[in-house]
Design an enzyme around this catalytic site. Structure first.
Site, PDB file in Angstrom:
ATOM      1  N   ASN A  34      21.577  16.572  12.945  1.00 17.92           N
ATOM      2  CA  ASN A  34      21.359  15.202  13.258  1.00 17.92           C
ATOM      3  C   ASN A  34      22.694  15.415  14.708  1.00 17.92           C
ATOM      4  O   ASN A  34      21.880  14.235  15.619  1.00 17.92           O
ATOM      5  CB  ASN A  34      21.564  14.099  13.031  1.00 17.92           C
ATOM      6  CG  ASN A  34      20.782  13.378  11.878  1.00 17.92           C
ATOM      7  OD1 ASN A  34      19.597  14.036  11.718  1.00 17.92           O
ATOM      8  ND2 ASN A  34      21.143  12.762  10.811  1.00 17.92           N
ATOM      9  N   TRP A  83      22.423   5.223  -1.502  1.00 24.52           N
ATOM     10  CA  TRP A  83      21.977   6.126  -0.612  1.00 24.52           C
ATOM     11  C   TRP A  83      22.867   7.192  -0.363  1.00 24.52           C
ATOM     12  O   TRP A  83      23.140   8.608  -0.402  1.00 24.52           O
ATOM     13  CB  TRP A  83      22.188   5.757   1.002  1.00 24.52           C
ATOM     14  CG  TRP A  83      21.451   6.318   1.936  1.00 24.52           C
ATOM     15  CD1 TRP A  83      20.359   6.786   2.461  1.00 24.52           C
ATOM     16  CD2 TRP A  83      22.893   6.388   2.486  1.00 24.52           C
ATOM     17  NE1 TRP A  83      20.964   7.567   3.607  1.00 24.52           N
ATOM     18  CE2 TRP A  83      22.173   7.488   4.010  1.00 24.52           C
ATOM     19  CE3 TRP A  83      24.176   6.206   2.735  1.00 24.52           C
ATOM     20  CZ2 TRP A  83      23.422   8.327   4.998  1.00 24.52           C
ATOM     21  CZ3 TRP A  83      25.040   7.084   3.905  1.00 24.52           C
ATOM     22  CH2 TRP A  83      24.129   7.876   5.291  1.00 24.52           C
ATOM     23  N   ARG A 122      16.803   1.873   4.154  1.00 26.24           N
ATOM     24  CA  ARG A 122      16.345   3.386   4.063  1.00 26.24           C
ATOM     25  C   ARG A 122      15.151   2.873   2.906  1.00 26.24           C
ATOM     26  O   ARG A 122      15.053   1.560   2.046  1.00 26.24           O
ATOM     27  CB  ARG A 122      17.013   4.367   2.604  1.00 26.24           C
ATOM     28  CG  ARG A 122      18.049   4.717   3.742  1.00 26.24           C
ATOM     29  CD  ARG A 122      18.062   6.097   4.595  1.00 26.24           C
ATOM     30  NE  ARG A 122      18.604   6.836   5.131  1.00 26.24           N
ATOM     31  CZ  ARG A 122      18.926   6.099   6.446  1.00 26.24           C
ATOM     32  NH1 ARG A 122      18.670   5.337   7.009  1.00 26.24           N
ATOM     33  NH2 ARG A 122      20.111   6.997   7.257  1.00 26.24           N
ATOM     34  N   ASP A 178       9.572  15.988   3.527  1.00 28.46           N
ATOM     35  CA  ASP A 178      11.545  15.763   3.691  1.00 28.46           C
ATOM     36  C   ASP A 178      11.259  14.808   3.253  1.00 28.46           C
ATOM     37  O   ASP A 178      13.047  15.127   2.975  1.00 28.46           O
ATOM     38  CB  ASP A 178      10.509  13.962   4.972  1.00 28.46           C
ATOM     39  CG  ASP A 178      11.473  13.309   5.456  1.00 28.46           C
ATOM     40  OD1 ASP A 178      12.144  13.929   5.991  1.00 28.46           O
ATOM     41  OD2 ASP A 178      11.591  12.381   5.876  1.00 28.46           O
ATOM     42  N   HIS A 214      29.086   9.022  10.131  1.00 28.48           N
ATOM     43  CA  HIS A 214      27.554   8.781  10.591  1.00 28.48           C
ATOM     44  C   HIS A 214      27.383   7.401  11.214  1.00 28.48           C
ATOM     45  O   HIS A 214      27.894   7.802  12.509  1.00 28.48           O
ATOM     46  CB  HIS A 214      26.294   8.565   9.147  1.00 28.48           C
ATOM     47  CG  HIS A 214      25.429   8.958   8.816  1.00 28.48           C
ATOM     48  ND1 HIS A 214      24.718   7.479   9.799  1.00 28.48           N
ATOM     49  CD2 HIS A 214      24.735   9.484   8.106  1.00 28.48           C
ATOM     50  CE1 HIS A 214      23.334   8.092   9.463  1.00 28.48           C
ATOM     51  NE2 HIS A 214      23.380   8.751   8.686  1.00 28.48           N
ATOM     52  N   GLU A 257      13.802  16.286  16.743  1.00 26.92           N
ATOM     53  CA  GLU A 257      12.635  14.945  15.655  1.00 26.92           C
ATOM     54  C   GLU A 257      12.927  14.073  16.567  1.00 26.92           C
ATOM     55  O   GLU A 257      12.522  12.898  16.455  1.00 26.92           O
ATOM     56  CB  GLU A 257      13.841  14.729  14.227  1.00 26.92           C
ATOM     57  CG  GLU A 257      13.429  14.022  12.912  1.00 26.92           C
ATOM     58  CD  GLU A 257      14.600  13.564  11.713  1.00 26.92           C
ATOM     59  OE1 GLU A 257      13.739  13.208  10.754  1.00 26.92           O
ATOM     60  OE2 GLU A 257      15.716  13.433  12.308  1.00 26.92           O
ATOM     61  N   SER A 314      26.536  16.005   9.908  1.00 22.61           N
ATOM     62  CA  SER A 314      26.695  17.108   9.277  1.00 22.61           C
ATOM     63  C   SER A 314      27.427  18.469   9.984  1.00 22.61           C
ATOM     64  O   SER A 314      28.527  18.919   9.570  1.00 22.61           O
ATOM     65  CB  SER A 314      25.422  18.051   8.456  1.00 22.61           C
ATOM     66  OG  SER A 314      24.917  18.193   9.109  1.00 22.61           O
TER      67      SER A 314
END
Ligand SMILES: Cc1cc2nc3c(=O)[nH]c(=O)nc-3n(C[C@H](O)[C@H](O)[C@H](O)COP(=O)(O)OP(=O)(O)OC[C@H]3O[C@@H](n4cnc5c(N)ncnc54)[C@H](O)[C@@H]3O)c2cc1C
Length: 633
Positions: free
Chosen positions: A62, A216, A247, A349, A386, A126, A433
């Site tokens: 990400n 999650w 989500r 995914d 995050h 992405e 990450s």
């Protein structure tokens, strides 16, 4: 007292955790330690190959800024993070990670991680910052490099870290126990790096009863970083900034690929797109409401307004997105091929990182190209790496940090010798990450420098260690002593088992601190009542009972969660405004206030057993520096 062998390990640098930040710390620390003849030790409660949030794998990296490719500047990234966090961010820390993260991604690729490339050999994005990967084995690959660097003899897996060792205000190591054998570990270190992730199951999850355990955020991370740093006496920041992801409902499948790659819409039960119908609401959260992309918490908020008005369920329009993408291919045969490709990407995914979502699709006869799937706001989590921001207040880099943000060593907390990275360090969100790994590298290098500069071997009184050992093993003794008093070992007037303790904590947080059942809304009165109940809970923590080693770990996980919970409640109470309405809403202060354009920090003073709340300035410094300076010319 239960019979446990005490194992003492002396080291120079101690890395706590085996996740992304720890793996980054491991490779960098091992390199610099070798140069300086120092020893590095790493301790993980699980097995590094599959530990932490990346355990199951991921489908995207990400954070990739692509500075050298000229696609973005570091300032672009800092602007993005600042806006997403409604102005509350440490720009020096974000910039420091952003200038190192690309090299981390290149290391991943060198170690064997398959990153998608297009026909011209360019990475497939992405979104602006995200790269697509075949990431089922992401963690295995990253852990292998870390293990090779540190050496298996210096790695302790399945050892649960409980407490810091502190002497004269300085962190001198950590204690914990093996979750497989009767061994109590004492790690003495010159420098300690906390990288034990964030926290889940502090709040009551949506998935209860037969779904209990689903969440999650991975169940393995239970607030150890927060507990460790708080108990060492470190100043903490952004403890109010929880993360609530939206989500796929019930199996918590990722939505990133749908929104960014497949360009999907989310609509309410009436088929309306809340991002369009609710757009005027964004004016109330200016200037952040008007930036692009709309901050994560405000996207949540617009959706929540629909749900609160009874306009649910909310759907991810997978069928519409797939139809739109495939109809761009004019040739019918090619179109069918494209459709099959999109379907398999959609399943992959989930299979890459949330297998249970694929199982739920299969169980509910869901073909994404045929019917939409429900999405929902999850329960709150603590994940500073995050879109949350909670963690320790750490020193920034000397060349960027403004006055007051730098105190000697990168990523050192306000406690001497204690460093933090990844979810453990605060106010530097959106590192994910790759950025967590990069930040681990930064902290690792600084920890070696600290160990070189402070070469005295750490010492700590044996009597003190015996006292801590007795306290940590106490739940085993309590169970043994009282288990025969009732016919059902779960129900006993002399103790509480960790699962029941956790349910109590979750109920308090859910009802008083703005969980799912109160639509994430709270107020001064509710928070004060919640604090009173947390106090009682903390008293009862002394009566936690454990039947075996596994349950002993559960006991301490819940003590860790309780401290994370308390820091959270105190900080929400302190910040008298609503700044992230899609994360929590203060009914008594429903608006954002200029005088709260500031950090809400807290510190627990070990000597007095007292909390202190501190308001600190947000310093917007980064914009002054040019990228080439940050990259070292
Ligand atoms: C569901 C989900 C999806 C994500 N998707 C993406 C994505 O698509 N792309 C992306 O780039 N990032 C993604 N992230 C973010 C990324 O996973 C995190 O940013 C990153 O893992 C944080 O690194 P960390 O080292 O701080 O924590 P982790 O990687 O979670 O590591 C924590 C470590 O601490 C250990 N530990 C915990 N408690 C103790 C204890 N008491 N004693 C000893 N060890 C302990 C754990 O075993 C683990 O090894 C996602 C995160 C989640 C939760």
């Amino acid at each position: 007292m239960a019979n446990f062998e005490t194992v003492e390990v002396n080291t120079d640098v101690l890395i706590l955790g085996g996740g992304m930040a720890a793996c980054g710390a491991a490779v960098e620390t091992a390199y610099w330690a070798k140069e300086n003849g120092l020893k590095v030790t790493l301790v993980d409660k699980a097995a590094m190959d599959r530990s932490g949030a990346v355990a199951m794998g991921l489908s995207a990296i990400n954070q990739y800024v692509d500075v050298c490719g000229g696609k973005n500047t570091i300032k672009d990234y800092v602007d993005y993070v600042r806006n997403d966090l409604m102005g509350i961010t440490r720009e020096d820390l974000v910039a420091n990670i952003a200038r190192h993260v690309d090299s981390t991604v290149h290391l991943f690729e060198k170690w064997g991680l398959p990153i998608w490339t297009d026909a011209d050999g360019n990475y497939v994005h992405e979104g602006r910052w995200q790269l697509m990967i075949n990431g089922e084995s992401y963690k295995v690959i990253v852990a292998e490099a870390a293990k090779n660097a540190v050496g298996n003899d210096n790695i302790y897996e399945r050892v649960f870290i409980v407490e810091p060792l502190v002497k004269d205000g300085k962190c001198v190591g950590a204690v914990g126990f093996s979750v497989r054998e009767n061994k109590f570990y004492v790690f003495k270190a010159k420098a300690t790096i906390a990288t034990m992730g964030g926290a889940v199951h502090v709040f009551k999850p949506r998935s209860s009863g037969e779904g209990l355990g689903r969440s999650w955020y991975p169940p393995f991370n239970s607030g150890a970083s927060a507990y460790f740093t708080i108990r060492a006496g470190a100043e903490m920041t952004c403890q109010e900034v929880r993360f609530i992801p939206v989500r796929f409902k019930d199996a918590y499948g990722p939505v990133g690929a749908w929104f960014l790659l497949f360009k999907s819409r989310a609509t309410n039960g009436l088929g309306e797109s809340y991002m369009e119908t609710r757009r005027p609401e964004l004016e109330n959260w200016k200037p952040y409401g008007l930036v692009k992309p709309v901050p994560a918490n405000l996207r949540n908020w617009l959706m929540m307004l629909d749900v609160m008005e009874g306009k649910g369920p909310i759907f991810m329009r997978t069928e519409e997105a797939i139809a739109n993408l495939s109809k761009q291919v004019p040739d019918e045969k090619e179109r069918k091929k494209k459709l099959r490709e999109l379907e398999s990407e959609a399943w992959e995914d989930f299979l890459d990182m949330t297998i249970s979502q694929a199982i739920l699709w299969a169980a509910t006869n869901t073909a994404p190209e045929e019917k939409p799937s429900e999405i929902a706001a999850c329960e709150p989590y603590f994940i500073g790496s995050h879109s949350g921001a909670s963690g320790a207040w750490v020193s920034g880099p000397e060349d960027i940090a403004p006055e007051g943000y730098f105190w000697g060593y990168n990523n050192m907390t306000t406690v001497e010798g204690l460093f933090a990275a990844g979810d453990a360090s605060g106010a530097s969100s959106h590192k994910f990450s790759s950025g967590s790994h990069a930040e681990g590298r930064i902290a690792g290098k600084a920890a070696v420098a600290y160990a070189v500069d402070h070469a005295d071997a750490p010492s700590i009184d044996n009597a003190k260690i015996e006292e801590i050992k007795k306290k940590i093993l106490m739940p085993l003794d309590i169970f043994e002593e009282h288990k025969k008093l009732s016919s059902d070992p779960d129900i006993n007037p002399n103790y509480i088992r960790p699962k029941m303790f956790m349910f109590r904590l979750q109920k308090i947080m859910d009802e008083y601190a703005g969980g799912v059942s109160t639509s994430f809304t709270t107020s001064k009165q509710l928070l004060e009542k919640g604090l009173e109940l947390i106090d009682f809970l903390k008293e009862d923590a002394e009566k936690l009972a454990a039947e075996d080693l596994h349950e002993l770990m559960r006991c301490w996980e819940n003590v860790h969660r309780t401290w994370q919970a308390e820091a959270h409640v105190r900080t929400i109470l302190f910040r008298e405004e609503t700044r992230w309405p899609g994360y929590y809403f203060r009914a008594d202060f429903p608006k954002m206030k200029d005088d709260w354009h500031a950090f809400a920090n807290c510190v627990w003073h070990p000597d007095k057993n007292e909390w202190e709340m501190i308001k600190r300035d947000v310093k917007h410094v980064y914009a002054e520096a040019a990228d080439h300076e940050l990259l070292g010319g």
